[in-house]
Each structure stands twice: as structure tokens, then as C-alpha cells.
Design a protein around this motif. Sequence first.
Motif, PDB file in Angstrom:
ATOM      1  N   ASP A 179       5.941  14.020  -4.349  1.00 57.43           N
ATOM      2  CA  ASP A 179       7.492  13.462  -5.101  1.00 57.43           C
ATOM      3  C   ASP A 179       7.631  12.260  -4.659  1.00 57.43           C
ATOM      4  O   ASP A 179       7.463  11.852  -3.440  1.00 57.43           O
ATOM      5  N   HIS A 180       7.949  11.264  -5.621  1.00 62.20           N
ATOM      6  CA  HIS A 180       8.593  10.035  -5.551  1.00 62.20           C
ATOM      7  C   HIS A 180       7.443   9.052  -4.811  1.00 62.20           C
ATOM      8  O   HIS A 180       7.813   8.446  -3.887  1.00 62.20           O
ATOM      9  N   PHE A 181       6.099   9.199  -5.047  1.00 62.68           N
ATOM     10  CA  PHE A 181       5.356   8.489  -4.219  1.00 62.68           C
ATOM     11  C   PHE A 181       5.393   7.120  -4.370  1.00 62.68           C
ATOM     12  O   PHE A 181       5.086   6.319  -3.597  1.00 62.68           O
ATOM     13  N   LYS A 182       5.890   6.779  -5.810  1.00 67.08           N
ATOM     14  CA  LYS A 182       5.855   5.396  -6.033  1.00 67.08           C
ATOM     15  C   LYS A 182       6.800   4.383  -4.945  1.00 67.08           C
ATOM     16  O   LYS A 182       6.734   3.414  -4.560  1.00 67.08           O
ATOM     17  N   LYS A 183       7.857   5.314  -4.613  1.00 66.00           N
ATOM     18  CA  LYS A 183       8.848   4.661  -3.883  1.00 66.00           C
ATOM     19  C   LYS A 183       8.286   4.408  -2.411  1.00 66.00           C
ATOM     20  O   LYS A 183       8.778   3.722  -1.541  1.00 66.00           O
ATOM     21  N   GLY A 193       0.944   3.982   1.701  1.00 66.03           N
ATOM     22  CA  GLY A 193       0.619   5.047   0.684  1.00 66.03           C
ATOM     23  C   GLY A 193      -0.696   5.573   0.802  1.00 66.03           C
ATOM     24  O   GLY A 193      -0.802   6.964   0.748  1.00 66.03           O
ATOM     25  N   ASP A 194      -1.659   4.749   1.201  1.00 69.80           N
ATOM     26  CA  ASP A 194      -3.068   5.471   1.349  1.00 69.80           C
ATOM     27  C   ASP A 194      -3.207   6.463   2.481  1.00 69.80           C
ATOM     28  O   ASP A 194      -3.863   7.399   2.169  1.00 69.80           O
ATOM     29  N   GLU A 195      -2.447   6.012   3.587  1.00 72.20           N
ATOM     30  CA  GLU A 195      -2.409   6.799   4.730  1.00 72.20           C
ATOM     31  C   GLU A 195      -1.759   8.171   4.362  1.00 72.20           C
ATOM     32  O   GLU A 195      -1.961   9.286   4.983  1.00 72.20           O
ATOM     33  N   CYS A 215      -8.922  19.575  -4.445  1.00 71.27           N
ATOM     34  CA  CYS A 215      -9.681  18.398  -5.158  1.00 71.27           C
ATOM     35  C   CYS A 215      -8.629  17.463  -5.455  1.00 71.27           C
ATOM     36  O   CYS A 215      -7.515  17.742  -5.815  1.00 71.27           O
ATOM     37  N   ARG A 216      -8.819  16.194  -5.275  1.00 75.15           N
ATOM     38  CA  ARG A 216      -7.824  14.853  -5.470  1.00 75.15           C
ATOM     39  C   ARG A 216      -8.144  14.847  -7.337  1.00 75.15           C
ATOM     40  O   ARG A 216      -9.446  14.304  -7.555  1.00 75.15           O
ATOM     41  N   TYR A 217      -7.239  15.121  -7.943  1.00 78.12           N
ATOM     42  CA  TYR A 217      -7.501  14.986  -9.435  1.00 78.12           C
ATOM     43  C   TYR A 217      -7.212  13.590 -10.105  1.00 78.12           C
ATOM     44  O   TYR A 217      -7.798  13.225 -11.154  1.00 78.12           O
ATOM     45  N   GLY A 294      14.329  19.725  -9.561  1.00 75.78           N
ATOM     46  CA  GLY A 294      14.684  18.985  -8.440  1.00 75.78           C
ATOM     47  C   GLY A 294      13.620  18.707  -7.427  1.00 75.78           C
ATOM     48  O   GLY A 294      13.767  18.061  -6.063  1.00 75.78           O
ATOM     49  N   ARG A 295      12.240  18.958  -7.692  1.00 73.17           N
ATOM     50  CA  ARG A 295      11.111  18.531  -6.685  1.00 73.17           C
ATOM     51  C   ARG A 295      11.253  19.401  -5.530  1.00 73.17           C
ATOM     52  O   ARG A 295      12.141  20.264  -5.413  1.00 73.17           O
ATOM     53  N   ASN A 296       9.945  19.222  -4.637  1.00 77.03           N
ATOM     54  CA  ASN A 296       9.808  20.121  -3.466  1.00 77.03           C
ATOM     55  C   ASN A 296       9.928  21.655  -3.686  1.00 77.03           C
ATOM     56  O   ASN A 296      10.469  22.345  -3.259  1.00 77.03           O
TER      57      ASN A 296
HETATM   58  N1  LIG Z   1      -1.328   3.838  -2.205  1.00 74.09           N
HETATM   59  C1  LIG Z   1      -1.814   4.450  -3.354  1.00 74.09           C
HETATM   60  N2  LIG Z   1      -0.936   4.601  -4.577  1.00 74.09           N
HETATM   61  C2  LIG Z   1      -1.638   5.250  -5.304  1.00 74.09           C
HETATM   62  C3  LIG Z   1      -2.894   5.708  -5.464  1.00 74.09           C
HETATM   63  N3  LIG Z   1      -3.017   6.244  -6.686  1.00 74.09           N
HETATM   64  C4  LIG Z   1      -2.023   6.097  -7.338  1.00 74.09           C
HETATM   65  N4  LIG Z   1      -1.117   5.590  -6.556  1.00 74.09           N
HETATM   66  C5  LIG Z   1       0.562   5.213  -7.060  1.00 74.09           C
HETATM   67  O1  LIG Z   1       1.053   6.666  -7.150  1.00 74.09           O
HETATM   68  C6  LIG Z   1       2.336   6.427  -7.790  1.00 74.09           C
HETATM   69  C7  LIG Z   1       2.622   7.586  -8.781  1.00 74.09           C
HETATM   70  O2  LIG Z   1       3.774   7.034  -9.205  1.00 74.09           O
HETATM   71  P1  LIG Z   1       4.563   8.105 -10.451  1.00 74.09           P
HETATM   72  O3  LIG Z   1       3.372   8.621 -11.310  1.00 74.09           O
HETATM   73  O4  LIG Z   1       5.563   7.264 -11.143  1.00 74.09           O
HETATM   74  O5  LIG Z   1       4.964   9.081  -9.631  1.00 74.09           O
HETATM   75  P2  LIG Z   1       6.249   9.707  -8.374  1.00 74.09           P
HETATM   76  O6  LIG Z   1       6.771   8.164  -7.942  1.00 74.09           O
HETATM   77  O7  LIG Z   1       5.309  10.109  -7.275  1.00 74.09           O
HETATM   78  O8  LIG Z   1       7.231  10.308  -9.148  1.00 74.09           O
HETATM   79  P3  LIG Z   1       7.520  11.964  -9.416  1.00 74.09           P
HETATM   80  O9  LIG Z   1       5.811  12.242  -9.581  1.00 74.09           O
HETATM   81  O10 LIG Z   1       8.170  12.022 -10.471  1.00 74.09           O
HETATM   82  O11 LIG Z   1       7.795  12.675  -8.194  1.00 74.09           O
HETATM   83  C8  LIG Z   1       2.101   4.967  -8.494  1.00 74.09           C
HETATM   84  O12 LIG Z   1       3.064   3.918  -7.727  1.00 74.09           O
HETATM   85  C9  LIG Z   1       0.478   4.590  -8.292  1.00 74.09           C
HETATM   86  O13 LIG Z   1       0.435   3.187  -8.140  1.00 74.09           O
HETATM   87  C10 LIG Z   1      -3.954   5.154  -4.163  1.00 74.09           C
HETATM   88  O14 LIG Z   1      -5.013   5.470  -4.280  1.00 74.09           O
HETATM   89  N5  LIG Z   1      -3.114   4.999  -3.196  1.00 74.09           N
END
Ligand SMILES: Nc1nc2c(ncn2[C@@H]2O[C@H](COP(=O)(O)OP(=O)(O)OP(=O)(O)O)[C@@H](O)[C@H]2O)c(=O)[nH]1
Length: 317
Positions: A179-183, A193-195, A215-217, A294-296
Motif C-alpha cells: 500500500d502507498h509504496f510510492k509514498k 524502497g528497495d530494502e 513471485c514478484r509480478y 481502504g487497503r490492508n
Molecule cells: N524502490 C523501488 N520502487 C519501485 C520498484 N518498482 C516499482 N517501484 C515504485 O513503486 C511505486 C508504485 O506506485 P503506485 O503504482 O502509484 O502504487 P502505490 O503508491 O503503492 O499505491 P497503491 O498501490 O494504490 O496503494 C512507484 O513509485 C514505482 O516507482 C523497485 O524495484 N524499487
Amino acid sequence: MRVLIVDDDPTIRMTLEGVLKKHDCEIYEADSGFKALEVIQSDHPPELIFMDWNMPGLSGVEVTTLVRETVAENQPYVIIISSNSDDEDVIKALSYGADDYIVKPIDGRFLNAKFAVAQRILGIQEKLRQTNLVLEKLAYYDELTGVLNRRAGNASFQVEMDRAIRKEQNVSIAMVDIDHFKKINDAFGHQTGDEVLRVFSRVLRQTMRPYDIVCRYGGEEFMLIAEINNKDEASDLFERVRETVSTTQIRHANQTINITASFGVHVVIPRTDMILKSLVQKADEALYEAKSAGRNKVIISADLDESKMTEPGSITD
Ligand SMILES: Nc1nc2c(ncn2[C@@H]2O[C@H](COP(=O)(O)OP(=O)(O)OP(=O)(O)O)[C@@H](O)[C@H]2O)c(=O)[nH]1
């Protein structure tokens, strides 16, 4: 290097051993073709064999042919030793699978030179084997997280379906997304992010059973495939994974990060004609619901209607 000397004549075996022991090798002996096969099939098979041609029972050339036909990996380098020096004999030995040929009486200088060639060729063979292992790893595993990559996950799907059919088990396909990985990337940087991806993969791997597919999709999305009895069991399994993810503290560069993930799961009765893409699509729809709710969260859809088993194609593309 493990070297096997095969000769029914103890004097020849001693002569060979006398020359070879100057090299860095572990020497084994056999006085017949049958004994040679025992050593070749043991847990410590030889890498190099000096093999007499004429022996009672199995001849050296016959043993060589058997070795070429039966040893699956790491074929030994075989040098036939014979008192026949005719070109025809040399050609015959090579065509039956020998790598080289030495004529008796044995000249130590020849033996050393041929040993050096064998060592060089075996060295190249070993390097190739190591390179292949690395390439195989790159081809099947995701470099960042160490779990299966998408291609390997797709390839494992059919194996998993066949196994589940044999065991009369249902199958769950889960699409999981942090969830919200971009943040996390924005707040802590790409390396953190990688860690997070590495730790997340480890948690998935450790929480699932060893034979389940992880698997990492792509990006921060993972696919999990597991045998399951019913929808409730799928719910228990993925709730447990979700809970473990949400309670894992990830420490990196003096930061402590908590993450959550959303799970979209589809449970089906496996069939040989099922196509992964359609099942992933159903799991993706459930994932979308989990995000919207709402995620999670774990959202499960199921297609466990036995009557559909008589309608091949109803679930496939
Ligand atoms: N550090 C890192 N980031 C990655 C990698 N692959 C993808 N990302 C990032 O993952 C993020 C995915 O963002 P979104 O698709 O907007 O999804 P999200 O922020 O997780 O939001 P939701 O899925 O809606 O909860 C992007 O910012 C990508 O750059 C990676 O190998 N390493």
C-alpha cells in the motif's frame, strides 16, 4: 581433481599412479570395467579417467560408451590406454566417446602432457557450469528480492495446477500489492524502497509454505499461488500473511518503517485447461476491491462450483 585409474594389470596402475601423484589429485583405482562403473556411480565420481581398453569382462571402450549414455551431468574426461597404436583403433575409441588416447608402454612425459590438457578442458567445463548456474538464477529469480520472477512464476503455475489436481486440492491465486509504496519511495528514497521490497518478499516467503509459489509480478506487486481446501482456509492463510506484513518493522538507514499490503485472492478448482491470465485477472479485480475498501485488506473471490467442471473453457480465455 578426482582421477580414476582402470587397469586389470597392477603394474600399469602403479606406473600411472607414480606419475599422477605428483599432480594435485585424489587417485582411485579399479581393476575391472565393472569396478570402474561402481566408482563412476558413487557419491564421489571421478572427473578424469585413465581407462585400459582390453580388460576381462567389460572393455574400457564399453565402459566409456556406458558412461556417455548414462551419466547425466558432469561427464568425466576419459583417456583410453591401449597397446594398439593403429589409427583405426584410435578413431574407434574416440568415436565411442573417449576424449583422448595413450599408447602403451606409457611414457611419463605423454601422460603429464595429456593430464594438463584434461585439466584445462575440465577447468573450462567447470567454468561453463558455474556460468550456467548464474544465468539460470538470473533467468528464474528476481535479482532484487530473490523470489521467483514473473516468467518463472508463470512457468510454475502449470506444475502447481497439475500437483493440485493429483492431490484433489483447490488452488488460490493471490495478487498482493504494497500500500502507498510510492509514498515510501518519496519519503525515504529509492534505496529504502528497495530494502522494503526485500523484507516484504522475505516475509511472504517465510509466511507461505515452502512449496507455495511466491513471485514478484512487477514493481511492488507479487503473485502467490497456494493449494487450499476452501475459501475459509484461503482467508486464514492470507489474513495471516497480511497480519505478519503489517506488524513487521523494517529498519533501514536509521529509519523504522511500517507497511501494509492489500490482497486480492481467487480460489478455484484446478483444471488442466485453465489459463493463468484469467485467474490473475479475477485476483486483480479482488485486489482492486481491497484497495478501494481502504487497503490492508484481503478480498477473496471463489469459483468452486463443481458443475462448471463439465464446461471446459468457462474460465479460460
Ligand atoms: N524502490 C523501488 N520502487 C519501485 C520498484 N518498482 C516499482 N517501484 C515504485 O513503486 C511505486 C508504485 O506506485 P503506485 O503504482 O502509484 O502504487 P502505490 O503508491 O503503492 O499505491 P497503491 O498501490 O494504490 O496503494 C512507484 O513509485 C514505482 O516507482 C523497485 O524495484 N524499487
